[in-house]
Design an enzyme around this catalytic site. Structure first.
Site, PDB file in Angstrom:
ATOM      1  N   LYS A 108       0.945   4.503  -2.654  1.00 17.97           N
ATOM      2  CA  LYS A 108       0.842   5.577  -2.590  1.00 17.97           C
ATOM      3  C   LYS A 108       2.277   6.824  -2.747  1.00 17.97           C
ATOM      4  O   LYS A 108       1.672   7.776  -3.003  1.00 17.97           O
ATOM      5  CB  LYS A 108       0.503   5.929  -0.899  1.00 17.97           C
ATOM      6  CG  LYS A 108      -1.001   5.229  -0.510  1.00 17.97           C
ATOM      7  CD  LYS A 108      -2.228   6.032  -1.520  1.00 17.97           C
ATOM      8  CE  LYS A 108      -3.539   5.755  -1.190  1.00 17.97           C
ATOM      9  NZ  LYS A 108      -4.540   6.188  -1.951  1.00 17.97           N
ATOM     10  N   THR A 129     -12.931   5.218   8.925  1.00 19.40           N
ATOM     11  CA  THR A 129     -13.773   4.615   8.010  1.00 19.40           C
ATOM     12  C   THR A 129     -13.597   3.230   7.976  1.00 19.40           C
ATOM     13  O   THR A 129     -13.010   2.811   8.837  1.00 19.40           O
ATOM     14  CB  THR A 129     -13.097   5.022   6.287  1.00 19.40           C
ATOM     15  OG1 THR A 129     -11.659   4.507   6.342  1.00 19.40           O
ATOM     16  CG2 THR A 129     -13.011   6.383   6.213  1.00 19.40           C
ATOM     17  N   VAL A 144      -8.418   8.533   8.796  1.00 19.27           N
ATOM     18  CA  VAL A 144      -9.585   8.913   9.197  1.00 19.27           C
ATOM     19  C   VAL A 144     -10.476   7.812   9.540  1.00 19.27           C
ATOM     20  O   VAL A 144     -10.368   6.504   9.000  1.00 19.27           O
ATOM     21  CB  VAL A 144     -10.316   9.745   8.154  1.00 19.27           C
ATOM     22  CG1 VAL A 144      -9.708  11.134   7.967  1.00 19.27           C
ATOM     23  CG2 VAL A 144     -10.493   9.067   6.911  1.00 19.27           C
ATOM     24  N   TYR A 195       0.743  -1.103   0.109  1.00 16.54           N
ATOM     25  CA  TYR A 195       0.103  -0.014   0.083  1.00 16.54           C
ATOM     26  C   TYR A 195       0.696   1.252  -0.151  1.00 16.54           C
ATOM     27  O   TYR A 195       0.663   2.265  -0.778  1.00 16.54           O
ATOM     28  CB  TYR A 195      -0.741   0.078   1.219  1.00 16.54           C
ATOM     29  CG  TYR A 195      -1.537   1.100   1.516  1.00 16.54           C
ATOM     30  CD1 TYR A 195      -3.020   1.201   0.827  1.00 16.54           C
ATOM     31  CD2 TYR A 195      -1.467   2.173   1.981  1.00 16.54           C
ATOM     32  CE1 TYR A 195      -3.998   2.276   0.956  1.00 16.54           C
ATOM     33  CE2 TYR A 195      -2.275   3.323   2.434  1.00 16.54           C
ATOM     34  CZ  TYR A 195      -3.471   3.216   1.735  1.00 16.54           C
ATOM     35  OH  TYR A 195      -4.256   4.813   1.798  1.00 16.54           O
TER      36      TYR A 195
END
Length: 154
Positions: A56, A85, A83, A52
């Site tokens: 990014k 989520t 955040v 990941y």
């Protein structure tokens, strides 16, 4: 965090959308602070072994590459923060509302500094991973994405 889907969603899809669209006035790419630990080993793009963090770093690099290549287009990368989520989890420490405000601000305000090529966190320009600003790495990434997709970035 290590899946071929991460490459497709975080790097290849933004590249394809960018390469296939008419040049817009503004582009805003979704990055992450995790880009700072991403690898510049672009072999991971074609082997599907990227993390990941790698994806990014690559999308942040793409944003800065477009900023330097497309005159008249403002291109930025944004870190929305960690955040709460489904991906970030309920314990994520950043504010969900603040997570989208920088993107909206960049899309609607034309007096930001830098005008293009910024990496942003909560409406503040930050210094990205050094590779994202390296024009040689930017060129190698674009070349790798062109080879991987068969779609050139004009």
């Amino acid at each position: 965090m290590r899946s071929p889907d991460a490459i497709t969603v975080n790097t290849v899809a933004p590249y394809m959308l960018t390469a296939l669209m008419d040049k817009p006035a503004t582009l805003i790419y979704l990055s992450s602070s995790m880009h700072r630990t991403g690898s510049t080993d672009l072999r991971r793009l074609t082997t599907g072994s990227a993390s990941y963090d790698d994806t990014k770093l690559w999308v942040t690099t793409l944003a800065l590459a477009v900023a330097s290549r497309w005159e008249g287009t403002s291109s930025h990368a944004v870190d929305p923060g960690w955040v709460p989520t489904r991906m970030g989890g309920a314990g994520a420490p950043d504010d969900l509302t603040a997570g989208h405000q920088t993107q909206a601000w960049l899309a609607t305000h034309h007096d930001v500094t830098p005008h293009t090529g910024g990496y942003w966190f909560h409406q503040q320009a930050q210094t990205p991973h050094p590779a994202a600003q390296d024009q040689d790495f930017q060129a190698r990434l674009v070349e790798a994405l062109e080879g991987h997709t068969g779609v050139p970035l004009h």
